[in-house]
Write an enzyme that holds these catalytic residues in place. Structure first.
Site, PDB file in Angstrom:
ATOM      1  N   ASP A  74     -47.722  35.411  12.107  1.00 33.42           N
ATOM      2  CA  ASP A  74     -46.838  35.534  13.261  1.00 33.42           C
ATOM      3  C   ASP A  74     -46.298  34.136  13.620  1.00 33.42           C
ATOM      4  O   ASP A  74     -45.859  33.419  12.724  1.00 33.42           O
ATOM      5  CB  ASP A  74     -47.580  36.191  14.435  1.00 33.42           C
ATOM      6  N   TYR A 125     -40.679  32.397  22.877  1.00 35.70           N
ATOM      7  CA  TYR A 125     -39.533  33.028  22.213  1.00 35.70           C
ATOM      8  C   TYR A 125     -38.230  32.419  22.722  1.00 35.70           C
ATOM      9  O   TYR A 125     -37.317  32.133  21.944  1.00 35.70           O
ATOM     10  CB  TYR A 125     -39.543  34.541  22.467  1.00 35.70           C
ATOM     11  N   HIS A 148     -49.874  43.622  10.416  1.00 38.29           N
ATOM     12  CA  HIS A 148     -49.456  42.346  10.994  1.00 38.29           C
ATOM     13  C   HIS A 148     -50.625  41.504  11.490  1.00 38.29           C
ATOM     14  O   HIS A 148     -50.628  40.285  11.331  1.00 38.29           O
ATOM     15  CB  HIS A 148     -48.481  42.623  12.139  1.00 38.29           C
TER      16      HIS A 148
END
Length: 454
Positions: free
Chosen positions: A223, A373, A429
């Site tokens: 990630d 982000y 993930h």
């Protein structure tokens, strides 16, 4: 036959050109200051302080009060997890959280390994530092930094740490593991100023490793951890002896990538595509467009207005749990969206999942974690590091249910020194938490190969 030869020459020529063009590039960066106000004068405090995760009756009572005051919402009939976290199952999770989950016991588990903090560029950086239980005579531990992502934490690696620091096979390497919390996540202090992106995190972690006495080391990431460790290798390729990742989405489309998409189904061998590659890529409109869109709505919110959505999550533990745990369902296996319980406990325990949620809740870091982000995407997609190849030996663990599939050819565009690419038998993930044994084996295999060469 002639067509395949021509295509091979074209693709090979393009790859060679791109690799040669970026061979000598090193990512540039400048020191920052992320604490409140202006940086103080004088020497930087480089002390390392032991840290213990703590809780209190007051914290738990406040949590229970907020849980008790939540307002349930009915899910649509036959919706499963296709609209997000199913409300019926959420009530079951919340009931377990309220009545059976023992946060104090989990805090003891978290504190099983040594925790520390040190101030770098004006903010306290938290990390777990675990040394091998014992070392064979005449050997030394292999330093390894492992970096998490969102909505994970350092706790993702707790099943992996003992497999690396105390391997059962005497022929395996013993690792000395450092698991930091990205600033703004968990128990690392949040930056007080705008602009703290993956390159800044990479620079901070390079300083952390030097402060701990490591001039060379290995790095692993998934990630956001993939990008942070990739940036570390771009900033100081001589410090990172080897880079191991389990997530490597293309930073930008390349000509070989486009050609492989257009022609790969017809000429799979030309591009090195396996049966798994074909299943994950085609049909393109579904697998490369529709599926990513289904799972990326959160990204647009967090890359634009994280403080708005984050404020509600910071006040509501049930809202926070729904927001985080939904990712551990659909990002682990997209088919879990069709299950009433999201398949959550098929791969994880509720205790581990809620411990990760509690790290976000107790530290109050959900807003600052979402801002990461904003800081990365607000600078645009065409950043220097996105155009730059990584020239350190790299290993890629390809888990079949990863959010975005990356065939070997695509990974090699960014990592031309790719020394291992291993398709794993299962996993998604959050592979370090879901399949720690598979991850440990891949890290061992990759690192042993490089150490033997040296």
């Amino acid at each position: 036959m002639l067509t395949e030869v021509v295509l091979a020459l074209v693709v090979g020529g393009v790859i060679y050109f791109l690799v040669q063009r970026s061979r000598k590039q090193v990512l540039k960066t400048e020191d920052g200051w992320w604490g409140a106000g202006a940086p103080p004068g004088g020497e930087e405090d480089q002390s390392i302080r032991p840290f213990t995760v703590q809780t209190s009756d007051g914290e738990i009572e406040d949590l229970y009060r907020r849980i008790d005051q939540t307002r349930p919402v009915e899910s649509l009939e036959d919706s499963q997890f296709n609209y997000g976290f199913n409300s019926i199952y959420l009530q079951k999770v919340v009931s377990y959280w309220r009545n059976d989950f023992d946060w104090k016991k989990q805090v003891e588990k978290i504190n099983r390994y040594p925790h520390f903090k040190t101030n770098i560029e004006g903010i306290d950086v938290h990390y777990v530092h675990v040394q091998p239980r014992s070392l064979p005579e005449g050997t030394s531990a292999v330093p390894l930094i492992m970096v998490h992502g969102w909505p994970g934490s350092f706790y993702e690696f707790y099943g992996l740490i003992p497999l690396l620091t105390g391997p059962s096979d005497p022929g395996n390497l013993c690792f000395e593991v450092i698991c930091p919390s990205i600033p703004g996540y968990g128990f690392s202090e949040a930056p007080r100023k705008k602009g703290f992106d993956s390159v800044c995190a990479a620079r901070v972690f390079l300083k952390l490793m030097r402060r701990l006495g490591f001039q060379q080391f290995y790095a692993h990431g998934g990630d956001w951890g993939w990008l942070v460790t990739t940036n570390m290798a771009q900033l100081e390729p001589k410090a990172v002896k080897g880079l191991h990742v389990n997530f490597a989405p293309p930073s930008k489309p390349s000509l070989p990538m486009v050609l492989s998409i257009l022609l790969g189904k017809r000429f799979p061998k030309l591009f090195g595509f396996t049966d798994h590659d074909i299943r994950r890529i085609y049909p393109c409109n579904q697998n490369l467009v529709v599926e990513p869109v289904k799972e990326s709505g959160y990204m647009h919110i967090q890359a634009t207005k994280p403080d708005t959505a984050g404020r509600g999550l910071n006040d509501s533990p049930v809202g926070l749990a729904a927001y985080i745990l939904e990712k551990f369902s659909s990002w682990t296996d997209p088919d879990f969206r069709s299950l009433e319980d999201g398949g959550l406990t098929r791969k994880f325990s509720l205790d581990d999942l809620l411990t990760n949620v509690m790290i976000y809740w107790s530290s109050g870091c959900i807003v600052s974690s979402m801002r990461f982000y904003k800081e990365n995407f607000s600078k645009g997609l065409d950043q220097p590091h996105s155009r730059m190849a990584v020239h350190v030996p790299t290993g890629f663990a390809c888990f079949p249910n990863e959010l975005m599939h990356s065939p070997k050819l695509w990974v090699q565009q960014k990592y031309p020194q790719l020394s291992s690419y291993t398709l794993q038998p299962r996993g998604g993930h959050f592979a370090a938490l879901e399949e720690p044994l598979l991850m440990a084996q891949d890290i061992q295999s990759f690192t042993k190969t490089l150490e033997k060469k040296k």
